[in-house]
Design a protein around this motif. Structure first.
Motif, PDB file in Angstrom:
ATOM      1  N   ASP A   1      66.949  32.638 -28.874  1.00 57.63           N
ATOM      2  CA  ASP A   1      65.829  31.700 -28.814  1.00 57.63           C
ATOM      3  C   ASP A   1      64.564  32.437 -29.273  1.00 57.63           C
ATOM      4  OD1 ASP A   1      63.819  29.912 -28.221  1.00 57.63           O
ATOM      5  OD2 ASP A   1      64.533  29.461 -26.192  1.00 57.63           O
ATOM      6  N   GLU A   2      64.093  32.086 -30.457  1.00 65.61           N
ATOM      7  CA  GLU A   2      62.926  32.761 -31.035  1.00 65.61           C
ATOM      8  C   GLU A   2      61.703  32.640 -30.122  1.00 65.61           C
ATOM      9  OE1 GLU A   2      61.317  35.213 -33.788  1.00 65.61           O
ATOM     10  OE2 GLU A   2      63.306  34.315 -34.079  1.00 65.61           O
ATOM     11  N   LYS A   3      61.599  31.548 -29.398  1.00 64.90           N
ATOM     12  CA  LYS A   3      60.455  31.352 -28.502  1.00 64.90           C
ATOM     13  C   LYS A   3      60.461  32.348 -27.346  1.00 64.90           C
ATOM     14  CE  LYS A   3      60.111  26.380 -29.458  1.00 64.90           C
ATOM     15  NZ  LYS A   3      60.213  25.012 -28.874  1.00 64.90           N
ATOM     16  N   LYS A   4      61.647  32.878 -27.037  1.00 66.83           N
ATOM     17  CA  LYS A   4      61.761  33.826 -25.932  1.00 66.83           C
ATOM     18  C   LYS A   4      61.767  35.280 -26.394  1.00 66.83           C
ATOM     19  CE  LYS A   4      64.150  30.973 -22.493  1.00 66.83           C
ATOM     20  NZ  LYS A   4      65.321  30.899 -21.584  1.00 66.83           N
ATOM     21  N   LYS A   5      61.556  35.505 -27.690  1.00 67.67           N
ATOM     22  CA  LYS A   5      61.653  36.871 -28.201  1.00 67.67           C
ATOM     23  C   LYS A   5      60.671  37.817 -27.510  1.00 67.67           C
ATOM     24  CE  LYS A   5      60.372  38.381 -32.393  1.00 67.67           C
ATOM     25  NZ  LYS A   5      60.412  38.639 -33.854  1.00 67.67           N
ATOM     26  N   SER A   6      59.446  37.357 -27.301  1.00 69.04           N
ATOM     27  CA  SER A   6      58.452  38.215 -26.648  1.00 69.04           C
ATOM     28  C   SER A   6      58.885  38.556 -25.216  1.00 69.04           C
ATOM     29  CB  SER A   6      57.081  37.538 -26.636  1.00 69.04           C
ATOM     30  OG  SER A   6      57.128  36.304 -25.940  1.00 69.04           O
ATOM     31  N   GLU A   7      59.574  37.611 -24.569  1.00 66.58           N
ATOM     32  CA  GLU A   7      60.079  37.861 -23.208  1.00 66.58           C
ATOM     33  C   GLU A   7      61.186  38.917 -23.242  1.00 66.58           C
ATOM     34  OE1 GLU A   7      62.777  35.505 -19.911  1.00 66.58           O
ATOM     35  OE2 GLU A   7      61.385  34.335 -21.157  1.00 66.58           O
ATOM     36  N   TYR A   8      62.078  38.817 -24.239  1.00 64.44           N
ATOM     37  CA  TYR A   8      63.141  39.804 -24.383  1.00 64.44           C
ATOM     38  C   TYR A   8      62.553  41.193 -24.632  1.00 64.44           C
ATOM     39  CZ  TYR A   8      65.969  35.587 -25.347  1.00 64.44           C
ATOM     40  OH  TYR A   8      66.580  34.350 -25.283  1.00 64.44           O
ATOM     41  N   VAL A   9      61.577  41.251 -25.529  1.00 66.15           N
ATOM     42  CA  VAL A   9      60.950  42.534 -25.865  1.00 66.15           C
ATOM     43  C   VAL A   9      60.278  43.146 -24.640  1.00 66.15           C
ATOM     44  CG1 VAL A   9      59.140  43.649 -27.228  1.00 66.15           C
ATOM     45  CG2 VAL A   9      60.630  41.955 -28.306  1.00 66.15           C
ATOM     46  N   ALA A  10      59.605  42.302 -23.857  1.00 63.60           N
ATOM     47  CA  ALA A  10      58.924  42.793 -22.654  1.00 63.60           C
ATOM     48  C   ALA A  10      59.927  43.357 -21.642  1.00 63.60           C
ATOM     49  CB  ALA A  10      58.111  41.667 -22.017  1.00 63.60           C
ATOM     50  N   LEU A  11      61.055  42.680 -21.477  1.00 62.98           N
ATOM     51  CA  LEU A  11      62.093  43.178 -20.563  1.00 62.98           C
ATOM     52  C   LEU A  11      62.615  44.530 -21.027  1.00 62.98           C
ATOM     53  CD1 LEU A  11      64.159  39.905 -19.965  1.00 62.98           C
ATOM     54  CD2 LEU A  11      63.001  41.235 -18.196  1.00 62.98           C
ATOM     55  N   LEU A  12      62.859  44.659 -22.316  1.00 63.75           N
ATOM     56  CA  LEU A  12      63.358  45.921 -22.865  1.00 63.75           C
ATOM     57  C   LEU A  12      62.314  47.027 -22.751  1.00 63.75           C
ATOM     58  CD1 LEU A  12      65.227  44.584 -26.025  1.00 63.75           C
ATOM     59  CD2 LEU A  12      66.276  45.703 -24.045  1.00 63.75           C
ATOM     60  N   HIS A  13      61.049  46.680 -22.992  1.00 63.84           N
ATOM     61  CA  HIS A  13      59.994  47.687 -22.880  1.00 63.84           C
ATOM     62  C   HIS A  13      59.868  48.193 -21.442  1.00 63.84           C
ATOM     63  CE1 HIS A  13      57.690  46.780 -26.827  1.00 63.84           C
ATOM     64  NE2 HIS A  13      58.356  47.915 -26.922  1.00 63.84           N
ATOM     65  N   THR A  14      60.035  47.317 -20.476  1.00 63.47           N
ATOM     66  CA  THR A  14      59.995  47.750 -19.079  1.00 63.47           C
ATOM     67  C   THR A  14      61.120  48.746 -18.810  1.00 63.47           C
ATOM     68  OG1 THR A  14      59.010  45.673 -18.322  1.00 63.47           O
ATOM     69  CG2 THR A  14      60.156  47.001 -16.679  1.00 63.47           C
ATOM     70  N   ALA A  15      62.306  48.445 -19.332  1.00 67.42           N
ATOM     71  CA  ALA A  15      63.443  49.349 -19.168  1.00 67.42           C
ATOM     72  C   ALA A  15      63.179  50.679 -19.872  1.00 67.42           C
ATOM     73  CB  ALA A  15      64.710  48.702 -19.716  1.00 67.42           C
ATOM     74  N   GLY A  16      62.717  50.595 -21.118  1.00 66.71           N
ATOM     75  CA  GLY A  16      62.444  51.811 -21.880  1.00 66.71           C
ATOM     76  C   GLY A  16      61.380  52.670 -21.228  1.00 66.71           C
ATOM     77  N   ARG A  17      60.345  52.015 -20.703  1.00 69.29           N
ATOM     78  CA  ARG A  17      59.250  52.742 -20.042  1.00 69.29           C
ATOM     79  C   ARG A  17      59.747  53.449 -18.780  1.00 69.29           C
ATOM     80  NH1 ARG A  17      56.599  48.721 -18.579  1.00 69.29           N
ATOM     81  NH2 ARG A  17      55.630  48.352 -20.610  1.00 69.29           N
ATOM     82  N   ASN A  18      60.551  52.760 -17.978  1.00 64.68           N
ATOM     83  CA  ASN A  18      61.033  53.347 -16.730  1.00 64.68           C
ATOM     84  C   ASN A  18      61.982  54.520 -16.979  1.00 64.68           C
ATOM     85  OD1 ASN A  18      59.563  51.516 -15.228  1.00 64.68           O
ATOM     86  ND2 ASN A  18      61.269  50.120 -14.917  1.00 64.68           N
ATOM     87  N   ILE A  19      62.839  54.387 -17.970  1.00 68.57           N
ATOM     88  CA  ILE A  19      63.739  55.495 -18.312  1.00 68.57           C
ATOM     89  C   ILE A  19      62.928  56.682 -18.812  1.00 68.57           C
ATOM     90  CG2 ILE A  19      65.660  56.241 -19.767  1.00 68.57           C
ATOM     91  CD1 ILE A  19      66.427  53.229 -19.983  1.00 68.57           C
ATOM     92  N   SER A  20      61.969  56.408 -19.689  1.00 67.93           N
ATOM     93  CA  SER A  20      61.134  57.467 -20.258  1.00 67.93           C
ATOM     94  C   SER A  20      60.337  58.186 -19.175  1.00 67.93           C
ATOM     95  CB  SER A  20      60.180  56.882 -21.311  1.00 67.93           C
ATOM     96  OG  SER A  20      60.892  56.263 -22.361  1.00 67.93           O
ATOM     97  N   LEU A  21      59.804  57.419 -18.238  1.00 64.92           N
ATOM     98  CA  LEU A  21      59.035  58.014 -17.142  1.00 64.92           C
ATOM     99  C   LEU A  21      59.910  58.963 -16.338  1.00 64.92           C
ATOM    100  CD1 LEU A  21      56.368  58.107 -15.571  1.00 64.92           C
ATOM    101  CD2 LEU A  21      57.178  56.174 -14.215  1.00 64.92           C
ATOM    102  N   ALA A  22      61.144  58.560 -16.069  1.00 64.81           N
ATOM    103  CA  ALA A  22      62.059  59.409 -15.317  1.00 64.81           C
ATOM    104  C   ALA A  22      62.416  60.676 -16.094  1.00 64.81           C
ATOM    105  CB  ALA A  22      63.335  58.641 -14.983  1.00 64.81           C
ATOM    106  N   LEU A  23      62.289  60.622 -17.417  1.00 64.12           N
ATOM    107  CA  LEU A  23      62.564  61.792 -18.260  1.00 64.12           C
ATOM    108  C   LEU A  23      61.326  62.661 -18.447  1.00 64.12           C
ATOM    109  CD1 LEU A  23      64.777  60.109 -21.017  1.00 64.12           C
ATOM    110  CD2 LEU A  23      65.546  61.649 -19.195  1.00 64.12           C
TER     111      LEU A  23
END
Length: 260
Positions: free
Chosen positions: A231-253
């Motif tokens: 759903d193209e309308k939800k792309k920004s939501e998908y990206v935000a979810l992934l960025h939260t995951a990426g940020r948390n993993i990176s912080l732990a590293l």
């Protein structure tokens, strides 16, 4: 005489960490100033500093009444980070994203001139992408590959791909390095990459970077969808979810400067 409701051993530990925190805030500090700041007697402060000096965590500036931290704490932290389990950290964050989206998630990294999947969580839907841990895929036609390359200088990207054949997996696959580089510049600015049916027909993918303590992209987390569920309308939501995951993993590293 300092008073504390804490047991003596606990009180001593608290004093040590209070001293470390105070020393971390400035390059060097004298015993008198430090004791006043921490509301400890000068004699007690001096005794703790001398013990920490003996252990190698604090250094004394010559014969002066000034003390500073050494790099030993950094060495201890670096050793701890060496034992951090990337896959274990990533799995926790990927599970969180999966609970929301139910889609396929991958953790991938750079291996020579390709990407390799390190971890995977399968989609809960019957229609899902085929992949497996340990499988390699091209850099130029995957969202993970684009994210990892976008962190590299142009010369390094060209060197990395100089012997790679740009196979046209689909009509959307990039034809050459120059064409790919234009997209990598966009990926670098927006901090996420996409595979829009470039690796497999009917499949879309979004990926974000994972950084280490040196702010280097060492891996990427991606989410894959059949185009009929994207759903193209939800792309920004998908990206935000992934960025939260990426940020948390990176912080732990050890990364303190995640860009988003």
């Amino acid at each position: 005489m300092e008073r504390s409701n804490q047991p003596e051993a606990v009180s001593s530990v608290l004093k040590v960490f209070n001293i470390l925190s105070a020393l971390a805030e400035q390059k060097e500090i004298g015993v008198s100033e430090l004791s006043q700041r921490l509301m400890m007697s000068k004699a007690t402060t001096y005794r703790f500093l001398q013990t920490m000096k003996t252990l190698g965590y604090v250094e004394q500036e010559g014969e002066a009444d000034k003390y500073a931290l050494t790099l030993k704490l950094f060495e201890v932290g670096a050793k701890a980070l060496e034992h951090v389990d990337l896959i274990k950290l990533a799995n926790r964050e990927m599970e969180t994203v999966h609970k929301v989206t139910q889609e396929t998630l991958h953790l991938g990294s750079l291996e020579e001139n390709a990407i390799i999947y390190l971890h995977k969580i399968d989609s809960s839907y019957q229609l899902r992408m085929y992949s497996r841990i340990g499988r390699r895929n091209p850099l130029y036609s995957t969202a993970i590959g684009k994210v990892l390359m976008s962190d590299l200088p142009k010369q390094e990207v060209y060197e990395l791909l100089k012997d790679v054949e740009f196979v046209k997996h689909t009509e959307r696959t990039h034809a050459n390095i120059d064409e790919l580089w234009d997209e990598l510049c966009i990926v670098r600015e927006q901090h996420f990459g996409e595979d829009n049916e470039e690796q497999e027909p009917g499949l879309r993918c979004i990926a974000v970077p994972v950084y280490d303590r040196f702010d280097k992209a060492i891996a990427a987390v991606s989410m894959s969808f059949p185009v009929i569920r994207f759903d193209e309308k939800k792309k920004s939501e998908y990206v935000a979810l992934l960025h939260t995951a990426g940020r948390n993993i990176s912080l732990a590293l050890g990364c303190k400067n995640y860009p988003v």
